[in-house]
Write a protein that holds these residues in place. Structure first.
Motif, PDB file in Angstrom:
ATOM      1  N   PHE A   1       1.650  -6.682   3.493  1.00 25.05           N
ATOM      2  CA  PHE A   1       0.653  -6.216   4.457  1.00 25.05           C
ATOM      3  C   PHE A   1       1.104  -4.949   5.192  1.00 25.05           C
ATOM      4  CE2 PHE A   1       0.028 -10.893   4.192  1.00 25.05           C
ATOM      5  CZ  PHE A   1      -1.254 -10.882   3.649  1.00 25.05           C
ATOM      6  N   ASN A   2       1.927  -4.160   4.547  1.00 30.15           N
ATOM      7  CA  ASN A   2       2.444  -2.926   5.143  1.00 30.15           C
ATOM      8  C   ASN A   2       1.313  -2.011   5.611  1.00 30.15           C
ATOM      9  OD1 ASN A   2       4.139  -0.832   5.926  1.00 30.15           O
ATOM     10  ND2 ASN A   2       4.526  -0.121   3.838  1.00 30.15           N
ATOM     11  N   ASP A   3       0.361  -1.770   4.738  1.00 25.71           N
ATOM     12  CA  ASP A   3      -0.747  -0.868   5.080  1.00 25.71           C
ATOM     13  C   ASP A   3      -1.608  -1.442   6.204  1.00 25.71           C
ATOM     14  OD1 ASP A   3       0.070   0.933   3.162  1.00 25.71           O
ATOM     15  OD2 ASP A   3      -1.292   0.166   1.615  1.00 25.71           O
ATOM     16  N   GLU A   4      -1.830  -2.750   6.158  1.00 28.99           N
ATOM     17  CA  GLU A   4      -2.667  -3.380   7.187  1.00 28.99           C
ATOM     18  C   GLU A   4      -2.003  -3.316   8.564  1.00 28.99           C
ATOM     19  OE1 GLU A   4      -3.875  -5.333   3.305  1.00 28.99           O
ATOM     20  OE2 GLU A   4      -2.061  -4.525   4.229  1.00 28.99           O
ATOM     21  N   PHE A   5      -0.693  -3.582   8.613  1.00 32.84           N
ATOM     22  CA  PHE A   5       0.013  -3.494   9.897  1.00 32.84           C
ATOM     23  C   PHE A   5      -0.015  -2.054  10.423  1.00 32.84           C
ATOM     24  CE2 PHE A   5       2.270  -7.523   8.708  1.00 32.84           C
ATOM     25  CZ  PHE A   5       1.935  -8.236   9.845  1.00 32.84           C
TER      26      PHE A   5
END
Length: 374
Positions: free
Chosen positions: A336-340
């Motif tokens: 979830f790198n992009d979401e965070f």
């Protein structure tokens, strides 16, 4: 508070509230009508029934807590934390993880509530039945005791009953005072009808308990099971100021917070100031370095990690450059790198390739290792 007390005890107000009942009692006395059945019903409905419901509500909270603690999920603090994190992994959605991290206490209490609702959704009233029967037995014993006292009048008879029940039931003194006026009831007959009324009251409450769902019952409890279970199994609810890992000290009486397993600081919204990229380093290694952080408490002035206690004196973070984040949080961060980054208005972190290869099964294995689950 003083005015409320005066208002509550105001004789004129009490007279107005009960004048209909007083009039009916006066007519009975005037016409020489025996009041046994009527008084027994009145005493049961106005005094005993509310007290029994209150007793059940006072007892049901601890019952629910005790029942929940019998399950493995709620048996120990480590089992509980493991279960919450495992549940997050099974759902594996960014929204759940973000809610858990940013609204930790609310999320966990909601999780507890859902488990309570799930556990008691079958409509079982076994606890209510136990307490109800206990009250009925106590009331019947009190009636028998009052009969042996050979009281001179109903007032004395009822006073004996109330005295026998004082350790279990909280009987409204206002309701009792109103009941004591103008009664002309035969003691033996009153005892007979009172026993009948207690039986009928028990059946009425029994049916009410069966019709009331668990969510409604929870709203009437004197003890909130969610809060009690949270305080017992989570403790203070404080989170690391950097990575949002929860304090593991247990209870609420400790003076220093600590977490044995810190997380990538990106989860706590930290990013590198020169690139705005989320930071995946963990607190234990950073407090052992010469790196500084921008301190919110000092209007984002730079402050060395080594001196974090100047800003957060209640926290103790073990300095160890060899420690790493668990595979569980590496997996979450990689997935979830992009979401965070989007949620925290930052750029995605530079994620090591090895993190991207961690599977949900490996994340679960890491979780078991962290919480000593066999």
């Amino acid at each position: 508070m003083h005015q409320d007390f005066i208002q509550k005890k105001d004789p004129y107000r009490c007279l107005n509230e009960n004048k209909g009942k007083f009039l009916a009692d006066f007519k009975d006395v005037f016409h020489n009508v025996d009041q046994c059945q009527k008084k027994a019903e009145e005493f049961t409905d106005r005094c005993l029934k509310p007290a029994v419901e209150d007793f059940v509500n006072r007892s049901l909270g601890p019952d629910i807590i005790g029942e929940m603690r019998t399950s493995e999920q709620f048996s120990t603090r480590m089992s509980f934390q493991y279960s919450v994190l495992l549940d997050l992994l099974s759902e594996d959605t960014f929204e759940k993880y973000q809610s858990f991290i940013s609204s930790y206490e609310n999320y966990v209490k909601e999780w507890i509530l859902n488990k309570i609702l799930e556990r008691f959704s079958n409509g079982s009233t076994v606890f209510e039945e136990q307490h109800l029967q206990s009250c009925v037995n106590s009331m019947n014993n009190a009636i028998q005791k009052a009969k042996t006292e050979k009281s001179g009048n109903i007032k004395s008879f009822v006073e004996v009953i109330c005295q026998e029940l004082v350790d279990k039931l909280v009987i409204s003194q206002d309701a009792l005072g109103a009941f004591m006026t103008l009664n002309k009831a035969d003691q033996e007959q009153f005892a007979h009808w009172l026993t009948e009324c207690v039986t009928e009251m028990a059946q009425t409450l029994r049916e009410k308990f069966k019709k009331t769902d668990i969510q409604t019952k929870l709203q009437s409890l004197h003890v909130n099971p969610q809060d009690e279970l949270f305080n017992t199994l989570i403790g203070c609810g404080e989170q690391c100021p950097f990575c949002k890992a929860p304090c593991e000290a247990g209870g609420t009486a400790h003076t220093e917070h600590f977490a044995s397993l810190h997380r990538p600081q990106a989860l706590g919204r930290y990013r590198w100031s020169n690139t705005n990229k989320l930071c995946i380093d963990i607190c234990s290694s950073l407090v052992n370095s010469d790196i500084s952080f921008l301190c919110i408490e000092r209007e984002y002035q730079s402050h060395p990690y080594k001196g974090y206690k100047e800003m957060y004196p209640d926290w103790k973070i073990q300095a160890d450059a060899s420690l790493q984040a668990s595979d569980y949080w590496k997996y979450v961060m990689a997935k979830f790198n992009d979401e965070f980054a989007a949620a925290y208005v930052a750029k995605p972190a530079d994620i090591p390739e090895a993190w991207k290869e961690i599977t949900p099964e490996q994340a679960e294995a890491s979780l078991k290792e962290s919480f000593l689950v066999i």
